[in-house]
Write a protein that holds these residues in place. Sequence first.
Motif, PDB file in Angstrom:
ATOM      1  N   PHE A  57       0.604  -1.287  -0.027  1.00  0.00           N
ATOM      2  CA  PHE A  57       0.060   0.096  -0.038  1.00  0.00           C
ATOM      3  C   PHE A  57       0.894   1.113   0.056  1.00  0.00           C
ATOM      4  O   PHE A  57       0.461   2.184  -0.708  1.00  0.00           O
ATOM      5  N   ILE A  58       1.897   1.359   0.985  1.00  0.00           N
ATOM      6  CA  ILE A  58       2.782   2.654   0.953  1.00  0.00           C
ATOM      7  C   ILE A  58       3.561   2.610  -0.336  1.00  0.00           C
ATOM      8  O   ILE A  58       3.493   3.726  -1.073  1.00  0.00           O
ATOM      9  N   THR A  59       4.001   1.447  -1.018  1.00  0.00           N
ATOM     10  CA  THR A  59       4.494   1.626  -2.333  1.00  0.00           C
ATOM     11  C   THR A  59       3.622   2.069  -3.159  1.00  0.00           C
ATOM     12  O   THR A  59       4.092   3.083  -4.070  1.00  0.00           O
ATOM     13  N   ALA A  60       2.328   1.524  -3.176  1.00  0.00           N
ATOM     14  CA  ALA A  60       1.497   2.220  -4.301  1.00  0.00           C
ATOM     15  C   ALA A  60       1.148   3.663  -4.126  1.00  0.00           C
ATOM     16  O   ALA A  60       0.930   4.318  -5.268  1.00  0.00           O
ATOM     17  N   VAL A  61       1.194   3.998  -2.811  1.00  0.00           N
ATOM     18  CA  VAL A  61       0.778   5.701  -2.585  1.00  0.00           C
ATOM     19  C   VAL A  61       1.826   6.394  -2.931  1.00  0.00           C
ATOM     20  O   VAL A  61       1.815   7.506  -3.870  1.00  0.00           O
ATOM     21  N   ILE A  62       3.244   5.974  -2.724  1.00  0.00           N
ATOM     22  CA  ILE A  62       4.454   6.835  -3.106  1.00  0.00           C
ATOM     23  C   ILE A  62       4.421   6.713  -4.742  1.00  0.00           C
ATOM     24  O   ILE A  62       4.539   7.815  -5.288  1.00  0.00           O
ATOM     25  N   GLY A  63       4.252   5.741  -5.321  1.00  0.00           N
ATOM     26  CA  GLY A  63       4.365   5.844  -6.835  1.00  0.00           C
ATOM     27  C   GLY A  63       3.177   6.637  -7.399  1.00  0.00           C
ATOM     28  O   GLY A  63       3.229   7.252  -8.459  1.00  0.00           O
ATOM     29  N   ALA A  64       1.809   6.403  -6.826  1.00  0.00           N
ATOM     30  CA  ALA A  64       0.964   7.182  -7.506  1.00  0.00           C
ATOM     31  C   ALA A  64       1.134   8.757  -7.300  1.00  0.00           C
ATOM     32  O   ALA A  64       0.840   9.481  -8.056  1.00  0.00           O
ATOM     33  N   ILE A  65       1.617   9.036  -6.228  1.00  0.00           N
ATOM     34  CA  ILE A  65       1.912  10.536  -5.937  1.00  0.00           C
ATOM     35  C   ILE A  65       2.811  10.919  -6.940  1.00  0.00           C
ATOM     36  O   ILE A  65       2.854  12.097  -7.687  1.00  0.00           O
ATOM     37  N   LEU A  66       3.911  10.247  -7.310  1.00  0.00           N
ATOM     38  CA  LEU A  66       5.010  10.664  -8.160  1.00  0.00           C
ATOM     39  C   LEU A  66       4.358  10.729  -9.574  1.00  0.00           C
ATOM     40  O   LEU A  66       4.713  11.562 -10.362  1.00  0.00           O
ATOM     41  N   LEU A  67       3.602   9.558  -9.917  1.00  0.00           N
ATOM     42  CA  LEU A  67       2.797   9.555 -11.039  1.00  0.00           C
ATOM     43  C   LEU A  67       2.275  10.876 -11.439  1.00  0.00           C
ATOM     44  O   LEU A  67       1.975  11.439 -12.498  1.00  0.00           O
ATOM     45  N   VAL A  68       1.265  11.081 -10.446  1.00  0.00           N
ATOM     46  CA  VAL A  68       0.539  12.541 -10.490  1.00  0.00           C
ATOM     47  C   VAL A  68       1.289  13.552 -10.572  1.00  0.00           C
ATOM     48  O   VAL A  68       1.045  14.790 -11.509  1.00  0.00           O
ATOM     49  N   TRP A  69       2.388  13.746  -9.855  1.00  0.00           N
ATOM     50  CA  TRP A  69       3.295  14.895 -10.053  1.00  0.00           C
ATOM     51  C   TRP A  69       3.716  15.071 -11.358  1.00  0.00           C
ATOM     52  O   TRP A  69       4.116  16.175 -11.907  1.00  0.00           O
ATOM     53  N   ILE A  70       4.585  13.913 -11.901  1.00  0.00           N
ATOM     54  CA  ILE A  70       5.195  13.929 -13.266  1.00  0.00           C
ATOM     55  C   ILE A  70       4.047  14.389 -14.109  1.00  0.00           C
ATOM     56  O   ILE A  70       4.292  15.265 -15.114  1.00  0.00           O
TER      57      ILE A  70
END
Length: 81
Positions: free
Chosen positions: A62-75
């Motif tokens: 879950f933590i990995t998914a949240v970090i990755g999703a935040i990075l994807l939305v930011w990019i």
Amino acid sequence: EYGFSLTLVIGGAAGWLTGVIRKGDGYGVIMNIIVGILGGLFGGCVIGLLGFNVGVGLIPQFITAVIGAILLVWIYKKLVK
């Protein structure tokens, strides 16, 4: 392995939390699930490239998914502007 339905639940929750963290970047249930699942894949790659081991289980996933999703939305936001 957790199965497809649990992946959807984790992805949806990660996408929803990303929308909350990003203050209004929620995209609806389906897009939140997609963002969360893609975030999990992207986050796993990024964290692995940085040399970290996220471990096994629901919380690390879950933590990995949240970090990755935040990075994807930011990019995405940086590329769209």
